[in-house]
Design an enzyme around this catalytic site. Sequence first.
Site, PDB file in Angstrom:
ATOM      1  N   SER A 143       0.826  -1.213   0.000  1.00 33.02           N
ATOM      2  CA  SER A 143       0.000   0.000   0.000  1.00 33.02           C
ATOM      3  C   SER A 143       0.859   1.261   0.000  1.00 33.02           C
ATOM      4  O   SER A 143       0.511   2.263  -0.615  1.00 33.02           O
ATOM      5  CB  SER A 143      -0.896   0.009   1.243  1.00 33.02           C
ATOM      6  OG  SER A 143      -1.751  -1.098   1.233  1.00 33.02           O
ATOM      7  N   ASP A 255      -5.588   7.202 -11.648  1.00 29.44           N
ATOM      8  CA  ASP A 255      -6.865   7.863 -11.940  1.00 29.44           C
ATOM      9  C   ASP A 255      -7.536   7.206 -13.147  1.00 29.44           C
ATOM     10  O   ASP A 255      -8.758   7.275 -13.304  1.00 29.44           O
ATOM     11  CB  ASP A 255      -6.661   9.359 -12.214  1.00 29.44           C
ATOM     12  CG  ASP A 255      -6.077  10.075 -10.999  1.00 29.44           C
ATOM     13  OD1 ASP A 255      -6.150   9.507  -9.890  1.00 29.44           O
ATOM     14  OD2 ASP A 255      -5.546  11.185 -11.168  1.00 29.44           O
ATOM     15  N   GLU A 381      -4.435  -2.468  -7.123  1.00 35.28           N
ATOM     16  CA  GLU A 381      -4.622  -1.047  -7.494  1.00 35.28           C
ATOM     17  C   GLU A 381      -5.103  -0.219  -6.299  1.00 35.28           C
ATOM     18  O   GLU A 381      -5.801   0.784  -6.469  1.00 35.28           O
ATOM     19  CB  GLU A 381      -5.602  -0.906  -8.669  1.00 35.28           C
ATOM     20  CG  GLU A 381      -5.096  -1.476  -9.968  1.00 35.28           C
ATOM     21  CD  GLU A 381      -3.962  -0.675 -10.571  1.00 35.28           C
ATOM     22  OE1 GLU A 381      -2.840  -1.227 -10.639  1.00 35.28           O
ATOM     23  OE2 GLU A 381      -4.172   0.475 -10.954  1.00 35.28           O
ATOM     24  N   THR A 383      -5.956  -1.008  -1.920  1.00 36.63           N
ATOM     25  CA  THR A 383      -6.966  -1.765  -1.170  1.00 36.63           C
ATOM     26  C   THR A 383      -8.161  -0.880  -0.801  1.00 36.63           C
ATOM     27  O   THR A 383      -8.109   0.352  -0.929  1.00 36.63           O
ATOM     28  CB  THR A 383      -6.370  -2.305   0.150  1.00 36.63           C
ATOM     29  OG1 THR A 383      -6.008  -1.183   0.964  1.00 36.63           O
ATOM     30  CG2 THR A 383      -5.152  -3.192  -0.075  1.00 36.63           C
TER      31      THR A 383
HETATM   32  C1  LIG Z   1      -3.450 -11.480  -7.534  1.00 35.85           C
HETATM   33  C2  LIG Z   1      -2.680 -10.202  -7.309  1.00 35.85           C
HETATM   34  C3  LIG Z   1      -2.286  -9.455  -8.388  1.00 35.85           C
HETATM   35  C4  LIG Z   1      -1.552  -8.280  -8.197  1.00 35.85           C
HETATM   36  N1  LIG Z   1      -1.126  -7.590  -9.311  1.00 35.85           N
HETATM   37  C5  LIG Z   1      -0.263  -6.557  -9.110  1.00 35.85           C
HETATM   38  C6  LIG Z   1       0.360  -5.934 -10.251  1.00 35.85           C
HETATM   39  O1  LIG Z   1       0.093  -6.252 -11.409  1.00 35.85           O
HETATM   40  N2  LIG Z   1       1.286  -4.972 -10.012  1.00 35.85           N
HETATM   41  C7  LIG Z   1       1.618  -4.583  -8.741  1.00 35.85           C
HETATM   42  O2  LIG Z   1       2.476  -3.733  -8.593  1.00 35.85           O
HETATM   43  N3  LIG Z   1       1.023  -5.135  -7.651  1.00 35.85           N
HETATM   44  C8  LIG Z   1       0.106  -6.117  -7.812  1.00 35.85           C
HETATM   45  N4  LIG Z   1      -0.464  -6.716  -6.730  1.00 35.85           N
HETATM   46  C9  LIG Z   1      -0.144  -6.241  -5.397  1.00 35.85           C
HETATM   47  C10 LIG Z   1      -1.267  -5.421  -4.772  1.00 35.85           C
HETATM   48  O3  LIG Z   1      -1.389  -4.184  -5.415  1.00 35.85           O
HETATM   49  C11 LIG Z   1      -0.925  -5.277  -3.259  1.00 35.85           C
HETATM   50  O4  LIG Z   1      -1.133  -6.566  -2.691  1.00 35.85           O
HETATM   51  C12 LIG Z   1      -1.788  -4.255  -2.587  1.00 35.85           C
HETATM   52  O5  LIG Z   1      -1.419  -2.970  -2.996  1.00 35.85           O
HETATM   53  C13 LIG Z   1      -1.686  -4.333  -1.063  1.00 35.85           C
HETATM   54  O6  LIG Z   1      -0.370  -4.382  -0.650  1.00 35.85           O
HETATM   55  P1  LIG Z   1       0.110  -5.487   0.408  1.00 35.85           P
HETATM   56  O7  LIG Z   1      -0.360  -6.812  -0.102  1.00 35.85           O
HETATM   57  O8  LIG Z   1       1.567  -5.314   0.612  1.00 35.85           O
HETATM   58  O9  LIG Z   1      -0.687  -5.194   1.716  1.00 35.85           O
HETATM   59  P2  LIG Z   1      -0.330  -4.106   2.827  1.00 35.85           P
HETATM   60  O10 LIG Z   1      -0.038  -2.792   2.234  1.00 35.85           O
HETATM   61  O11 LIG Z   1       0.695  -4.698   3.729  1.00 35.85           O
HETATM   62  O12 LIG Z   1      -1.712  -4.013   3.594  1.00 35.85           O
HETATM   63  C14 LIG Z   1      -2.205  -5.049   4.462  1.00 35.85           C
HETATM   64  C15 LIG Z   1      -3.539  -4.581   5.010  1.00 35.85           C
HETATM   65  O13 LIG Z   1      -3.350  -3.346   5.777  1.00 35.85           O
HETATM   66  C16 LIG Z   1      -4.189  -2.336   5.245  1.00 35.85           C
HETATM   67  N5  LIG Z   1      -3.509  -1.044   5.315  1.00 35.85           N
HETATM   68  C17 LIG Z   1      -2.291  -0.727   4.839  1.00 35.85           C
HETATM   69  N6  LIG Z   1      -2.002   0.572   5.075  1.00 35.85           N
HETATM   70  C18 LIG Z   1      -3.070   1.083   5.721  1.00 35.85           C
HETATM   71  C19 LIG Z   1      -3.396   2.376   6.236  1.00 35.85           C
HETATM   72  N7  LIG Z   1      -2.558   3.407   6.119  1.00 35.85           N
HETATM   73  N8  LIG Z   1      -4.589   2.531   6.847  1.00 35.85           N
HETATM   74  C20 LIG Z   1      -5.464   1.508   6.965  1.00 35.85           C
HETATM   75  N9  LIG Z   1      -5.211   0.266   6.500  1.00 35.85           N
HETATM   76  C21 LIG Z   1      -4.039   0.052   5.873  1.00 35.85           C
HETATM   77  C22 LIG Z   1      -4.469  -2.738   3.814  1.00 35.85           C
HETATM   78  O14 LIG Z   1      -5.655  -2.168   3.322  1.00 35.85           O
HETATM   79  C23 LIG Z   1      -4.570  -4.254   3.923  1.00 35.85           C
HETATM   80  O15 LIG Z   1      -5.834  -4.612   4.363  1.00 35.85           O
HETATM   81  C24 LIG Z   1      -1.239  -7.847  -6.891  1.00 35.85           C
HETATM   82  C25 LIG Z   1      -1.666  -8.607  -5.789  1.00 35.85           C
HETATM   83  C26 LIG Z   1      -2.369  -9.762  -5.986  1.00 35.85           C
HETATM   84  C27 LIG Z   1      -2.775 -10.571  -4.778  1.00 35.85           C
END
Ligand SMILES: Cc1cc2nc3c(=O)[nH]c(=O)nc-3n(C[C@H](O)[C@H](O)[C@H](O)COP(=O)(O)OP(=O)(O)OC[C@H]3O[C@@H](n4cnc5c(N)ncnc54)[C@H](O)[C@@H]3O)c2cc1C
Length: 404
Positions: A143, A255, A381, A383
């Site tokens: 994130s 966006d 894109e 959460t």
């Molecule tokens: C099938 C799949 C395809 C994907 N495709 C791509 C891709 O093509 N390109 C790419 O770059 N990424 C991709 N991703 C990655 C995806 O964008 C990330 O998993 C997502 O951005 C969340 O990051 P994280 O998994 O590290 O979770 P984290 O950022 O660690 O978050 C964990 C939890 O904490 C919450 N959280 C985090 N920060 C805060 C905050 N400040 N306040 C409140 N809650 C918070 C989040 O909402 C989530 O519920 C993909 C992921 C999957 C599973």
Amino acid sequence: MISLENPKKFRPLVGQAHQVAMNMLRPISRKYDQAEHAYPKELDMLAAMIDGLSESGASEGAGAAGVRRDESAGADAGVKNGANLASVLSVQEMCWGDVGLLLSMPRQGLGNSAIASVANDEQAARFADVWAGMAITEPGTGSDSANIKTTAVLDGDEYVINGEKIFVTAGGRCDAVVVWATLDRDLGRAAIKSFVVPKDTPGMRVERLEHKLGIRSSDTATIIFDNCRVPAENLLGSPEIDPKQGFAGAMATFDNTRPLVAAMAVGCARASLDLTRELLEHAGVVIDYDRPAVVQSAAAARFLQMEADWEAAHLLTLEAAWMADNRKPNSLEASMAKAKAGRVGSDITLGCVELCGSLGFSENELLEKWSRDSKILDIFEGTQQIQQLIVARRILGLTSAQLR
Ligand SMILES: Cc1cc2nc3c(=O)[nH]c(=O)nc-3n(C[C@H](O)[C@H](O)[C@H](O)COP(=O)(O)OP(=O)(O)OC[C@H]3O[C@@H](n4cnc5c(N)ncnc54)[C@H](O)[C@@H]3O)c2cc1C
């Protein structure tokens, strides 16, 4: 007066996309859900058809790549229904067919949307036929995308990229990846730039593919960059580090892409609602759209509530895309659409499983699959929680430092 109908000029596009979803995606949906990591070769023919339509100009925004902002559409250019709206409408229909297969469509990757959003004309022409994935996420950065550790160092007329990217959609199959990397970690988010890295570039390797809950037909890769050299002209946008511009340049892509992901959720939820209505009616449940929900059966009332959620998500998605077409700042609406559609997409698809009971849970129908597929649309894109943060910041006028 506001018209809530699809623009007339896009009706053929929507009709075609629906036919493709019904006749080409649905029939192979279960096959590639079960054969995770097998390449859906049937999509090659479909991609060639979409290329043909795009080249002939017959299909504006036939796929996820059609999100370039049209410079001619300014305040004086009148109201425009353009490529962004066309793209969300067609993506929505295709995801009525299958989200994972849409994400596996050659040359329609999220990296293509990034190229379309920020490339200059020369780059747009050079990368026109490339299938591009998008690589932002890293082992320590999800994130918090401003925290990227992958580096790009200018050496002569090349950038040298080092780092690890995870969860790259289509990362195993695509021709190139749009990689976010920092030019200088000391200069913070303003130094983060995106680079188009072709797959055969020495120093770049696909390390592994993930096993997943849903969208199993879509490959999700870990990619390592080890002294990977790309021409300086593969940097998208300006190479200057402008602290005033901050992160805005890199974030602008979202966006355009968030409404597309919202459209995926809307399409998948529509599929669940359509099948559930059929199954409920077959079981003798009468759903009457003209009578209040409170005087109908519990199943019908629940169904109508989900329809209302769907409608709200649908309209927010169209609004966000329409604003992009008309060059109106749409970060707030793009996040609202993604937050609403991501959440109700999961609620609806799981609610449909619930309403249909054992039939919903069984592999005889696709309802259980759609409930698995839709979850990712509330995660990637940005959460659900991150979208809500962005909306709150925009409404309260707070910066990311003030509200996090
Ligand atoms: C099938 C799949 C395809 C994907 N495709 C791509 C891709 O093509 N390109 C790419 O770059 N990424 C991709 N991703 C990655 C995806 O964008 C990330 O998993 C997502 O951005 C969340 O990051 P994280 O998994 O590290 O979770 P984290 O950022 O660690 O978050 C964990 C939890 O904490 C919450 N959280 C985090 N920060 C805060 C905050 N400040 N306040 C409140 N809650 C918070 C989040 O909402 C989530 O519920 C993909 C992921 C999957 C599973």
